[in-house]
Design a protein around this motif. Structure first.
Motif, PDB file in Angstrom:
ATOM      1  N   MET A   1       4.653 -55.118  -9.819  1.00 26.21           N
ATOM      2  CA  MET A   1       3.585 -54.214 -10.255  1.00 26.21           C
ATOM      3  C   MET A   1       3.487 -53.028  -9.300  1.00 26.21           C
ATOM      4  SD  MET A   1       0.466 -56.722 -11.318  1.00 26.21           S
ATOM      5  CE  MET A   1       0.625 -57.883 -12.667  1.00 26.21           C
ATOM      6  N   PRO A   2       3.140 -51.840  -9.788  1.00 25.50           N
ATOM      7  CA  PRO A   2       2.937 -50.712  -8.890  1.00 25.50           C
ATOM      8  C   PRO A   2       1.713 -50.942  -8.018  1.00 25.50           C
ATOM      9  CG  PRO A   2       2.290 -50.157 -11.115  1.00 25.50           C
ATOM     10  CD  PRO A   2       2.921 -51.507 -11.178  1.00 25.50           C
ATOM     11  N   PRO A   3       1.622 -50.224  -6.910  1.00 26.36           N
ATOM     12  CA  PRO A   3       0.591 -50.535  -5.917  1.00 26.36           C
ATOM     13  C   PRO A   3      -0.821 -50.200  -6.377  1.00 26.36           C
ATOM     14  CG  PRO A   3       1.784 -48.541  -5.342  1.00 26.36           C
ATOM     15  CD  PRO A   3       2.501 -49.140  -6.488  1.00 26.36           C
ATOM     16  N   ARG A   4      -1.768 -51.091  -6.056  1.00 23.96           N
ATOM     17  CA  ARG A   4      -3.192 -50.821  -6.266  1.00 23.96           C
ATOM     18  C   ARG A   4      -3.819 -50.312  -4.975  1.00 23.96           C
ATOM     19  NH1 ARG A   4      -5.805 -54.829 -10.582  1.00 23.96           N
ATOM     20  NH2 ARG A   4      -7.615 -53.664  -9.869  1.00 23.96           N
ATOM     21  N   ARG A   5      -3.174 -50.549  -3.845  1.00 27.28           N
ATOM     22  CA  ARG A   5      -3.624 -50.007  -2.568  1.00 27.28           C
ATOM     23  C   ARG A   5      -2.953 -48.654  -2.353  1.00 27.28           C
ATOM     24  NH1 ARG A   5       1.021 -50.304  -0.112  1.00 27.28           N
ATOM     25  NH2 ARG A   5       2.468 -51.950  -0.713  1.00 27.28           N
ATOM     26  N   THR A   6      -3.381 -47.942  -1.304  1.00 31.50           N
ATOM     27  CA  THR A   6      -2.705 -46.692  -0.949  1.00 31.50           C
ATOM     28  C   THR A   6      -1.278 -47.008  -0.522  1.00 31.50           C
ATOM     29  OG1 THR A   6      -4.800 -45.748  -0.208  1.00 31.50           O
ATOM     30  CG2 THR A   6      -2.775 -44.659   0.507  1.00 31.50           C
ATOM     31  N   PRO A   7      -0.275 -46.462  -1.217  1.00 29.10           N
ATOM     32  CA  PRO A   7       1.105 -46.853  -0.933  1.00 29.10           C
ATOM     33  C   PRO A   7       1.687 -46.065   0.234  1.00 29.10           C
ATOM     34  CG  PRO A   7       1.083 -45.314  -2.739  1.00 29.10           C
ATOM     35  CD  PRO A   7      -0.357 -45.535  -2.350  1.00 29.10           C
ATOM     36  N   GLU A   8       2.803 -46.537   0.725  1.00 27.91           N
ATOM     37  CA  GLU A   8       3.553 -45.836   1.751  1.00 27.91           C
ATOM     38  C   GLU A   8       4.882 -45.373   1.170  1.00 27.91           C
ATOM     39  OE1 GLU A   8       4.015 -48.464   5.036  1.00 27.91           O
ATOM     40  OE2 GLU A   8       1.875 -48.470   5.535  1.00 27.91           O
ATOM     41  N   ARG A   9       5.418 -44.311   1.767  1.00 25.03           N
ATOM     42  CA  ARG A   9       6.703 -43.822   1.305  1.00 25.03           C
ATOM     43  C   ARG A   9       7.798 -44.782   1.745  1.00 25.03           C
ATOM     44  NH1 ARG A   9       8.795 -37.851   2.762  1.00 25.03           N
ATOM     45  NH2 ARG A   9       9.376 -38.830   4.745  1.00 25.03           N
ATOM     46  N   GLU A  10       8.501 -45.348   0.781  1.00 24.44           N
ATOM     47  CA  GLU A  10       9.561 -46.303   1.080  1.00 24.44           C
ATOM     48  C   GLU A  10      10.871 -45.591   1.384  1.00 24.44           C
ATOM     49  OE1 GLU A  10      11.336 -50.459  -0.791  1.00 24.44           O
ATOM     50  OE2 GLU A  10      10.414 -48.978  -2.107  1.00 24.44           O
ATOM     51  N   TRP A  11      11.195 -44.576   0.598  1.00 20.46           N
ATOM     52  CA  TRP A  11      12.383 -43.774   0.858  1.00 20.46           C
ATOM     53  C   TRP A  11      12.283 -42.469   0.087  1.00 20.46           C
ATOM     54  CZ3 TRP A  11      14.491 -42.908  -3.864  1.00 20.46           C
ATOM     55  CH2 TRP A  11      14.494 -43.929  -4.805  1.00 20.46           C
ATOM     56  N   ARG A  12      13.116 -41.516   0.471  1.00 21.65           N
ATOM     57  CA  ARG A  12      13.255 -40.271  -0.265  1.00 21.65           C
ATOM     58  C   ARG A  12      14.746 -39.963  -0.371  1.00 21.65           C
ATOM     59  NH1 ARG A  12      14.489 -35.723   2.612  1.00 21.65           N
ATOM     60  NH2 ARG A  12      13.571 -34.346   1.047  1.00 21.65           N
ATOM     61  N   VAL A  13      15.107 -39.249  -1.411  1.00 19.31           N
ATOM     62  CA  VAL A  13      16.496 -38.872  -1.609  1.00 19.31           C
ATOM     63  C   VAL A  13      16.524 -37.385  -1.921  1.00 19.31           C
ATOM     64  CG1 VAL A  13      16.440 -39.502  -4.059  1.00 19.31           C
ATOM     65  CG2 VAL A  13      18.624 -39.368  -2.879  1.00 19.31           C
ATOM     66  N   ASP A  14      17.469 -36.676  -1.300  1.00 18.93           N
ATOM     67  CA  ASP A  14      17.609 -35.236  -1.506  1.00 18.93           C
ATOM     68  C   ASP A  14      18.366 -34.962  -2.804  1.00 18.93           C
ATOM     69  OD1 ASP A  14      16.316 -34.548   0.865  1.00 18.93           O
ATOM     70  OD2 ASP A  14      18.166 -34.738   2.029  1.00 18.93           O
ATOM     71  N   LEU A  15      17.845 -34.022  -3.577  1.00 17.86           N
ATOM     72  CA  LEU A  15      18.443 -33.639  -4.846  1.00 17.86           C
ATOM     73  C   LEU A  15      18.545 -32.119  -4.899  1.00 17.86           C
ATOM     74  CD1 LEU A  15      16.202 -35.851  -7.197  1.00 17.86           C
ATOM     75  CD2 LEU A  15      18.395 -36.502  -6.200  1.00 17.86           C
ATOM     76  N   ARG A  16      19.407 -31.626  -5.782  1.00 18.33           N
ATOM     77  CA  ARG A  16      19.476 -30.197  -6.027  1.00 18.33           C
ATOM     78  C   ARG A  16      18.588 -29.854  -7.221  1.00 18.33           C
ATOM     79  NH1 ARG A  16      25.184 -27.471  -6.339  1.00 18.33           N
ATOM     80  NH2 ARG A  16      25.378 -28.798  -8.187  1.00 18.33           N
ATOM     81  N   GLY A  17      17.713 -28.865  -7.047  1.00 19.86           N
ATOM     82  CA  GLY A  17      16.842 -28.455  -8.134  1.00 19.86           C
ATOM     83  C   GLY A  17      15.528 -29.205  -8.142  1.00 19.86           C
TER      84      GLY A  17
END
Length: 346
Positions: A1-17
């Motif tokens: 289930m998606p978070p009901r609490r304040t979530p934390e950034r797990e990862w990010r990925v760089d994209l073009r555009g």
């Protein structure tokens, strides 16, 4: 289930555009990004943030749909890719218009465009089987085995018990609902079809107010409509709760606020409304929570609202880049699109 609490950034990925649209399976998120000059890229990103494959510099691409292991890319050229590998299955130049959306049914891909052109393509080869002019209908889905198309002024559900070309051009439709709004809509966003009802928003002109409309597809008539604002985004529907959730905002490119509405799905009556001080987009409903994302002065924000009351459960800033309106909930993660990146919150 998606978070009901304040979530934390797990990862990010760089994209073009800038991320324009996201679709997902349990293991992969597919992103369509758009860049200046009309080109775009498609990424397949695993749930751990690793890019599985990337198709770059696709000219004129403007929509992304996932159907049974395939990705359909709309634009001046209609493309079909193998979702697992990104390998091209076929591409078809459309004689007229840009593909906006596509669905597959019984060996035919129904392709709606931004003009009055509607196409039927062979699902194996991409060859154009037939072409019809049906008056500016550019949203398409399948309802009970029938092609369902929508435009700024009408909803049509066509018979498919004969050849598609004959059904579209010659036979009377099984359902043909027409309603002329008291204003001009310049665009209609992707509709949501749930339990025999189609819900759709629209983009108006100048200071006009456009509605969220509910169509009863079985009865072939408009059930209700609510005039909300100049921009009414594609709604999220919770059939168990009997609620429809949408974000509406005034006209103007610089408008930085709007209101989230929870409406009764049967009557359109307002259950609650919650103003937001940033420009959000299409809502996502999961785990009794309504999620929205959009740009703000610091880059971007995601907000989670209680689906029953509209109360704010949490808000979270997302990175330093401009956040787009692309938001997706899968499993325990929220995926947030932006300019040059996609972020996973958990």
């Amino acid at each position: 289930m998606p978070p009901r609490r304040t979530p934390e950034r797990e990862w990010r990925v760089d994209l073009r555009g800038t991320v324009f649209r996201m679709v997902a399976t349990d293991a992969t998120v597919y992103c369509l990004t758009l860049r200046s000059g009309g080109s775009g890229d498609v990424y397949a990103v695993r749930t751990d943030g690793v890019i599985q494959w990337h198709e770059a510099d696709l000219d004129g691409v403007g929509s992304l749909d996932y159907v049974a292991g395939r990705l359909y890319l709309g634009g001046r050229t209609f493309r079909a890719l193998e979702a697992d590998s990104g390998g091209e299955l076929f591409e078809t130049k459309l004689p007229d218009g840009r593909a906006y959306s596509a669905v597959e049914h019984r060996g035919t891909i129904y392709v709606a465009t931004n003009t009055d052109s509607f196409y039927g393509l062979d699902a194996d080869t991409g060859a154009i089987q037939w072409h019809a002019s049906i008056g500016g209908d550019h949203g398409v889905s399948i309802y009970r085995g029938q092609p369902l198309v929508s435009s700024p002024y009408r909803i049509r559900c066509y018979r498919s018990d004969r050849s598609p070309l004959t059904a579209l051009l010659g036979e009377p439709p099984a359902i043909h609902t027409s309603w002329q709004p008291p204003h001009q809509s310049v665009a209609v966003l992707w509709p949501a079809v749930v339990d025999g009802t189609l819900y759709r928003g629209a983009v108006g002109t100048d200071r006009s107010t456009v509605p969220l409309i509910a169509y009863d597809l079985d009865a072939g008539r408009r059930r209700w409509h609510r005039e909300l604002a100049s921009y009414v985004y594609t709604p999220a529907v919770d059939p168990d709760a009997g609620r429809v959730y949408t974000f509406a905002r005034p006209a103007g490119a610089r408008t930085s606020h709007g209101t989230v509405y929870a409406l009764d799905s049967a009557s359109g009556a307002t259950a609650w409304s919650q103003p937001l001080d940033f420009r959000a987009g299409c809502p996502v409903i999961a785990n009794e929570t309504v999620y929205l994302s959009g740009p703000d002065d610091d880059g971007g924000r995601v907000v989670a609202l209680d689906s029953s009351t509209g109360a704010v459960r949490w808000e979270a800033g997302v990175g330093d880049s401009q956040v787009s309106h692309a938001l997706l909930s899968v499993g325990e993660r929220l995926y947030v699109g932006g300019t040059g990146e996609m972020v996973a919150l958990a």
